[in-house]
Design a protein around this motif. Structure first.
Motif, PDB file in Angstrom:
ATOM      1  N   LEU A 278      -8.150   2.139  -2.273  1.00  0.00           N
ATOM      2  CA  LEU A 278      -6.759   1.924  -1.884  1.00  0.00           C
ATOM      3  C   LEU A 278      -6.222   3.114  -1.087  1.00  0.00           C
ATOM      4  O   LEU A 278      -5.460   2.938  -0.143  1.00  0.00           O
ATOM      5  CB  LEU A 278      -5.894   1.663  -3.117  1.00  0.00           C
ATOM      6  CG  LEU A 278      -6.104   0.307  -3.792  1.00  0.00           C
ATOM      7  CD1 LEU A 278      -5.380   0.259  -5.132  1.00  0.00           C
ATOM      8  CD2 LEU A 278      -5.656  -0.827  -2.891  1.00  0.00           C
ATOM      9  N   GLY A 279      -6.640   4.315  -1.458  1.00  0.00           N
ATOM     10  CA  GLY A 279      -6.248   5.500  -0.708  1.00  0.00           C
ATOM     11  C   GLY A 279      -6.765   5.466   0.720  1.00  0.00           C
ATOM     12  O   GLY A 279      -6.062   5.828   1.670  1.00  0.00           O
ATOM     13  N   LEU A 280      -7.993   4.996   0.874  1.00  0.00           N
ATOM     14  CA  LEU A 280      -8.564   4.885   2.214  1.00  0.00           C
ATOM     15  C   LEU A 280      -7.861   3.781   3.011  1.00  0.00           C
ATOM     16  O   LEU A 280      -7.584   3.950   4.198  1.00  0.00           O
ATOM     17  CB  LEU A 280     -10.066   4.631   2.149  1.00  0.00           C
ATOM     18  CG  LEU A 280     -10.792   4.534   3.483  1.00  0.00           C
ATOM     19  CD1 LEU A 280     -10.514   5.742   4.373  1.00  0.00           C
ATOM     20  CD2 LEU A 280     -12.280   4.345   3.276  1.00  0.00           C
ATOM     21  N   VAL A 281      -7.546   2.662   2.351  1.00  0.00           N
ATOM     22  CA  VAL A 281      -6.797   1.595   3.021  1.00  0.00           C
ATOM     23  C   VAL A 281      -5.460   2.142   3.523  1.00  0.00           C
ATOM     24  O   VAL A 281      -5.035   1.858   4.648  1.00  0.00           O
ATOM     25  CB  VAL A 281      -6.592   0.377   2.087  1.00  0.00           C
ATOM     26  CG1 VAL A 281      -5.585  -0.602   2.668  1.00  0.00           C
ATOM     27  CG2 VAL A 281      -7.916  -0.325   1.827  1.00  0.00           C
TER      28      VAL A 281
ATOM     29  N   ILE B 207       0.832  -1.202   0.000  1.00  0.00           N
ATOM     30  CA  ILE B 207       0.000   0.000   0.000  1.00  0.00           C
ATOM     31  C   ILE B 207       0.871   1.257   0.000  1.00  0.00           C
ATOM     32  O   ILE B 207       0.584   2.221  -0.711  1.00  0.00           O
ATOM     33  CB  ILE B 207      -0.968  -0.002   1.210  1.00  0.00           C
ATOM     34  CG1 ILE B 207      -1.955  -1.170   1.102  1.00  0.00           C
ATOM     35  CG2 ILE B 207      -1.715   1.309   1.326  1.00  0.00           C
ATOM     36  CD1 ILE B 207      -2.903  -1.093  -0.070  1.00  0.00           C
ATOM     37  N   VAL B 208       1.945   1.242   0.768  1.00  0.00           N
ATOM     38  CA  VAL B 208       2.873   2.385   0.806  1.00  0.00           C
ATOM     39  C   VAL B 208       3.522   2.565  -0.564  1.00  0.00           C
ATOM     40  O   VAL B 208       3.643   3.682  -1.066  1.00  0.00           O
ATOM     41  CB  VAL B 208       3.933   2.205   1.919  1.00  0.00           C
ATOM     42  CG1 VAL B 208       5.032   3.237   1.807  1.00  0.00           C
ATOM     43  CG2 VAL B 208       3.264   2.272   3.285  1.00  0.00           C
ATOM     44  N   TRP B 209       3.919   1.465  -1.201  1.00  0.00           N
ATOM     45  CA  TRP B 209       4.505   1.530  -2.543  1.00  0.00           C
ATOM     46  C   TRP B 209       3.503   2.115  -3.532  1.00  0.00           C
ATOM     47  O   TRP B 209       3.838   2.988  -4.326  1.00  0.00           O
ATOM     48  CB  TRP B 209       4.945   0.126  -2.988  1.00  0.00           C
ATOM     49  CG  TRP B 209       5.356   0.065  -4.418  1.00  0.00           C
ATOM     50  CD1 TRP B 209       6.562   0.415  -4.942  1.00  0.00           C
ATOM     51  CD2 TRP B 209       4.551  -0.359  -5.522  1.00  0.00           C
ATOM     52  NE1 TRP B 209       6.558   0.229  -6.305  1.00  0.00           N
ATOM     53  CE2 TRP B 209       5.330  -0.244  -6.687  1.00  0.00           C
ATOM     54  CE3 TRP B 209       3.234  -0.825  -5.636  1.00  0.00           C
ATOM     55  CZ2 TRP B 209       4.847  -0.579  -7.954  1.00  0.00           C
ATOM     56  CZ3 TRP B 209       2.754  -1.158  -6.894  1.00  0.00           C
ATOM     57  CH2 TRP B 209       3.553  -1.030  -8.031  1.00  0.00           C
ATOM     58  N   TYR B 210       2.257   1.641  -3.453  1.00  0.00           N
ATOM     59  CA  TYR B 210       1.208   2.131  -4.355  1.00  0.00           C
ATOM     60  C   TYR B 210       0.962   3.623  -4.113  1.00  0.00           C
ATOM     61  O   TYR B 210       0.738   4.391  -5.052  1.00  0.00           O
ATOM     62  CB  TYR B 210      -0.082   1.343  -4.149  1.00  0.00           C
ATOM     63  CG  TYR B 210      -0.673   0.809  -5.421  1.00  0.00           C
ATOM     64  CD1 TYR B 210      -0.855   1.594  -6.549  1.00  0.00           C
ATOM     65  CD2 TYR B 210      -1.070  -0.511  -5.512  1.00  0.00           C
ATOM     66  CE1 TYR B 210      -1.408   1.108  -7.707  1.00  0.00           C
ATOM     67  CE2 TYR B 210      -1.617  -1.024  -6.664  1.00  0.00           C
ATOM     68  CZ  TYR B 210      -1.782  -0.210  -7.758  1.00  0.00           C
ATOM     69  OH  TYR B 210      -2.334  -0.697  -8.912  1.00  0.00           O
ATOM     70  N   HIS B 211       1.001   4.036  -2.865  1.00  0.00           N
ATOM     71  CA  HIS B 211       0.805   5.449  -2.538  1.00  0.00           C
ATOM     72  C   HIS B 211       1.882   6.308  -3.201  1.00  0.00           C
ATOM     73  O   HIS B 211       1.593   7.373  -3.757  1.00  0.00           O
ATOM     74  CB  HIS B 211       0.823   5.641  -1.019  1.00  0.00           C
ATOM     75  CG  HIS B 211       0.666   7.057  -0.578  1.00  0.00           C
ATOM     76  ND1 HIS B 211       1.737   7.832  -0.194  1.00  0.00           N
ATOM     77  CD2 HIS B 211      -0.423   7.843  -0.471  1.00  0.00           C
ATOM     78  CE1 HIS B 211       1.311   9.030   0.138  1.00  0.00           C
ATOM     79  NE2 HIS B 211       0.000   9.065  -0.016  1.00  0.00           N
ATOM     80  N   ALA B 212       3.124   5.844  -3.149  1.00  0.00           N
ATOM     81  CA  ALA B 212       4.241   6.579  -3.767  1.00  0.00           C
ATOM     82  C   ALA B 212       4.123   6.582  -5.288  1.00  0.00           C
ATOM     83  O   ALA B 212       4.434   7.577  -5.946  1.00  0.00           O
ATOM     84  CB  ALA B 212       5.560   5.966  -3.331  1.00  0.00           C
ATOM     85  N   LYS B 213       3.654   5.478  -5.849  1.00  0.00           N
ATOM     86  CA  LYS B 213       3.516   5.324  -7.306  1.00  0.00           C
ATOM     87  C   LYS B 213       2.315   6.107  -7.825  1.00  0.00           C
ATOM     88  O   LYS B 213       2.327   6.624  -8.940  1.00  0.00           O
ATOM     89  CB  LYS B 213       3.359   3.836  -7.617  1.00  0.00           C
ATOM     90  CG  LYS B 213       3.143   3.503  -9.073  1.00  0.00           C
ATOM     91  CD  LYS B 213       2.926   2.002  -9.237  1.00  0.00           C
ATOM     92  CE  LYS B 213       2.769   1.648 -10.677  1.00  0.00           C
ATOM     93  NZ  LYS B 213       1.449   1.287 -11.091  1.00  0.00           N
ATOM     94  N   GLY B 214       1.263   6.130  -7.032  1.00  0.00           N
ATOM     95  CA  GLY B 214       0.002   6.748  -7.436  1.00  0.00           C
ATOM     96  C   GLY B 214      -1.072   5.686  -7.576  1.00  0.00           C
ATOM     97  O   GLY B 214      -0.885   4.701  -8.292  1.00  0.00           O
TER      98      GLY B 214
END
Length: 73
Positions: free
Chosen positions: A51-54, A34-41
Motif C-alpha cells: 500500500l505504501g508503494l501504491v 490511499i491518501v487516507w490510509y497514508h495519513a492513518k498509517g
C-alpha cells in the motif's frame, strides 16, 4: 525490497483483503483511499509495504507501470 521483481509482480496481482474495497486490486484503489490510509498509517507487513508503494506510485503518476506488469504476468 521494492526493487525485487517478484514484489512488483505480487503487487500487480494482489487484491485488497478487507474493507470497503475488498476484492479490488491494490493498484486500482481510489487515490483518496490511499491518501487516507497514508495519513492513518498502513498496516504492518507485506500488505502495508504494498500500500505504501501504491501511494508513492499514484503520487508520482506511475501506476501505469504496475498495470503493465499485471497485463504481462
Amino acid at each position: 525490497m521494492f526493487q525485487d521483481k517478484q514484489f512488483l509482480i505480487d503487487l500487480a496481482n494482489t487484491k485488497m483483503p478487507y474493507g470497503k474495497y475488498k476484492g479490488g486490486y491494490l493498484i486500482d484503489l481510489p487515490e483518496h483511499y490511499i491518501v487516507w490510509y497514508h495519513a492513518k498509517g498502513f498496516p504492518k507487513g507485506k500488505l502495508g509495504l504494498m500500500l505504501g508503494l501504491v501511494y508513492e506510485l499514484k503520487l508520482n503518476g506511475l501506476e501505469y507501470l504496475i498495470h503493465e506488469i499485471k497485463k504481462n504476468s
